[in-house]
Motif scaffolding. Structure first.
Motif, PDB file in Angstrom:
ATOM      1  N   ARG A 231       0.827  -1.202   0.000  1.00  0.00           N
ATOM      2  CA  ARG A 231       0.000   0.000   0.000  1.00  0.00           C
ATOM      3  C   ARG A 231       0.868   1.261   0.000  1.00  0.00           C
ATOM      4  NH1 ARG A 231      -4.549  -0.939   4.254  1.00  0.00           N
ATOM      5  NH2 ARG A 231      -2.852  -0.446   5.664  1.00  0.00           N
ATOM      6  N   GLY A 232       0.642   2.127  -0.946  1.00  0.00           N
ATOM      7  CA  GLY A 232       1.410   3.362  -1.018  1.00  0.00           C
ATOM      8  C   GLY A 232       2.736   3.224  -1.743  1.00  0.00           C
ATOM      9  N   ASP A 234       5.422   2.431  -5.019  1.00  0.00           N
ATOM     10  CA  ASP A 234       5.619   3.202  -6.245  1.00  0.00           C
ATOM     11  C   ASP A 234       5.000   2.589  -7.497  1.00  0.00           C
ATOM     12  OD1 ASP A 234       6.880   5.198  -4.992  1.00  0.00           O
ATOM     13  OD2 ASP A 234       8.893   4.787  -5.774  1.00  0.00           O
ATOM     14  N   ARG A 236       2.400   2.225  -9.570  1.00  0.00           N
ATOM     15  CA  ARG A 236       1.094   2.820  -9.809  1.00  0.00           C
ATOM     16  C   ARG A 236       0.125   1.776 -10.368  1.00  0.00           C
ATOM     17  NH1 ARG A 236      -1.331   6.272 -13.751  1.00  0.00           N
ATOM     18  NH2 ARG A 236       0.325   5.795 -15.233  1.00  0.00           N
ATOM     19  N   ASN A 239      -0.507  -0.758  -6.280  1.00  0.00           N
ATOM     20  CA  ASN A 239       0.095  -0.423  -4.988  1.00  0.00           C
ATOM     21  C   ASN A 239      -0.944  -0.305  -3.874  1.00  0.00           C
ATOM     22  OD1 ASN A 239      -1.103   1.891  -5.856  1.00  0.00           O
ATOM     23  ND2 ASN A 239       0.697   3.215  -5.649  1.00  0.00           N
ATOM     24  N   ARG A 240      -1.906  -1.217  -3.920  1.00  0.00           N
ATOM     25  CA  ARG A 240      -2.871  -1.271  -2.808  1.00  0.00           C
ATOM     26  C   ARG A 240      -2.758  -2.581  -2.038  1.00  0.00           C
ATOM     27  NH1 ARG A 240      -8.491   1.655  -4.579  1.00  0.00           N
ATOM     28  NH2 ARG A 240      -7.575   3.451  -5.655  1.00  0.00           N
TER      29      ARG A 240
END
Ligand SMILES: [Zn+2]
Length: 330
Positions: A231-232, A234, A236, A239-240
């Motif tokens: 989560r968060g 890089d 895209r 990234n969860r």
């Protein structure tokens, strides 16, 4: 490591809808069981390569997660049925002592590179929260709940550049797993690293072993995920934390929803409609097979974006429970 590349992953798929990451086949494990035609096929070429900046797909692979023939799938089913019957007759349960949930110990292994650090303990705890939400039915209204829950049993950190970039059961990956693995088949070993990708514009997100190999190769058992998929991170669109959910689904015995394409029985789960090929974005409403039902685009075992995938089905829960009973009871 801060990785500025986009998660453009390369996937090829044959007409049968089977995902074969041709570019990484030479790096696969000797444990790969029934032979993959593509593994020996130097002419295997991506049939469908997505360019960076357009759409992406999960470049990940499971040793057994490949081009199974119908015969091999039936053999896996028969073996599973026998093992479940045997486990039930011996009183094994897939439930914990509480009778409600089964708490799976997680041994988290963070690999640091020479000049880059992997995720923090806090980030790893956050990933376990994501796992518990997904397996507890909390990611959407239609997310079937399993009785599996996860807790952090141990956390370690190693600095080793070769391990840091190890990929898809290559020699370094096997070495680090053999050195770091803890617990038995009931324990989830989670490795966080920055796997080397065979392509400059692609990222390897993760890979997993399958439960029916845990007994034969106990120290290789486990799941690796790219540290930036947390989560968060890089990566895209990825990234969860759902890459880990997807890989743990494999670890608990699930196939991809596109396994077997439009064939009868496809992914061996009755309530996931057959689909001809992976969903690489979030094509909700897609229908690639004549059989009933729309493609399971939002299913965790597809290849959609993290923001898109949000469910297991009751049939998948049942399949995971059976695999646990058969191959992972303590
Ligand atoms: Zn997968």
């Amino acid at each position: 490591m801060r990785n500025s590349r986009r998660a453009s992953r390369v996937v090829t798929f044959a007409a049968a809808g089977v995902v074969l990451a041709c570019t990484v086949l030479t790096a696969t494990t000797s444990s790969a069981a029934p032979s993959s035609g593509a593994a020996a096929d130097p002419h295997c070429r991506p049939a469908h390569v997505h360019d960076a900046g357009s759409v992406s797909a999960r470049l990940e692979r499971v040793p057994d997660q490949k081009q199974y023939s119908l015969r091999q799938l039936r053999r896996i089913d028969r073996r599973l049925d026998r093992a479940v019957a045997q486990a039930r007759s011996s009183g094994a349960s897939s439930r914990g002592r509480s009778g409600l949930v089964l708490r799976i110990p997680v041994h988290a292994h963070v690999i640091d590179g020479d000049h880059a650090n992997g995720p923090s303990l806090r980030a790893v705890r956050g990933q376990i929260d994501v796992l518990n939400a997904a397996f507890g039915g909390g990611q959407s209204r239609v997310n079937a709940s399993t009785h599996f829950r996860f807790y952090l049993a141990s956390f370690d950190r190693s600095r080793n550049q070769r391990w840091y970039t190890a990929s898809l059961f290559d020699a370094s990956d096997k070495q680090l797993r053999r050195r770091l693995h803890e617990g038995g088949p009931e324990a989830l070993n989670l490795y966080f690293s920055a796997p080397h990708s065979p392509r400059a514009d692609s990222v390897v997100l993760g890979w997993s072993t399958v439960p029916w190999r845990a007994e034969r190769q106990p120290r290789l058992d486990g799941v690796t995920v790219h540290q930036e998929s947390l989560r968060g991170g890089d990566l895209r669109r990825y990234n969860r934390g759902d890459t880990t959910v997807h890989e743990v689904g494999h670890w608990l015995g699930l196939f991809h929803t596109f396994e077997g394409g439009c064939s009868a029985g496809n992914d061996r789960v009755d309530d996931t409609a057959a689909e001809a090929q992976p969903s690489l974005t979030c094509e909700v409403g897609r229908d690639t097979c004549d059989a009933d039902g729309l493609d399971p685009v939002r299913n965790f075992m597809n290849y959609s974006f993290d923001s898109c995938m949000n469910m297991f089905t009751p049939g998948q829960v049942s399949r995971m429970t059976d695999n646990w009973l058969a191959y992972r009871p303590p």
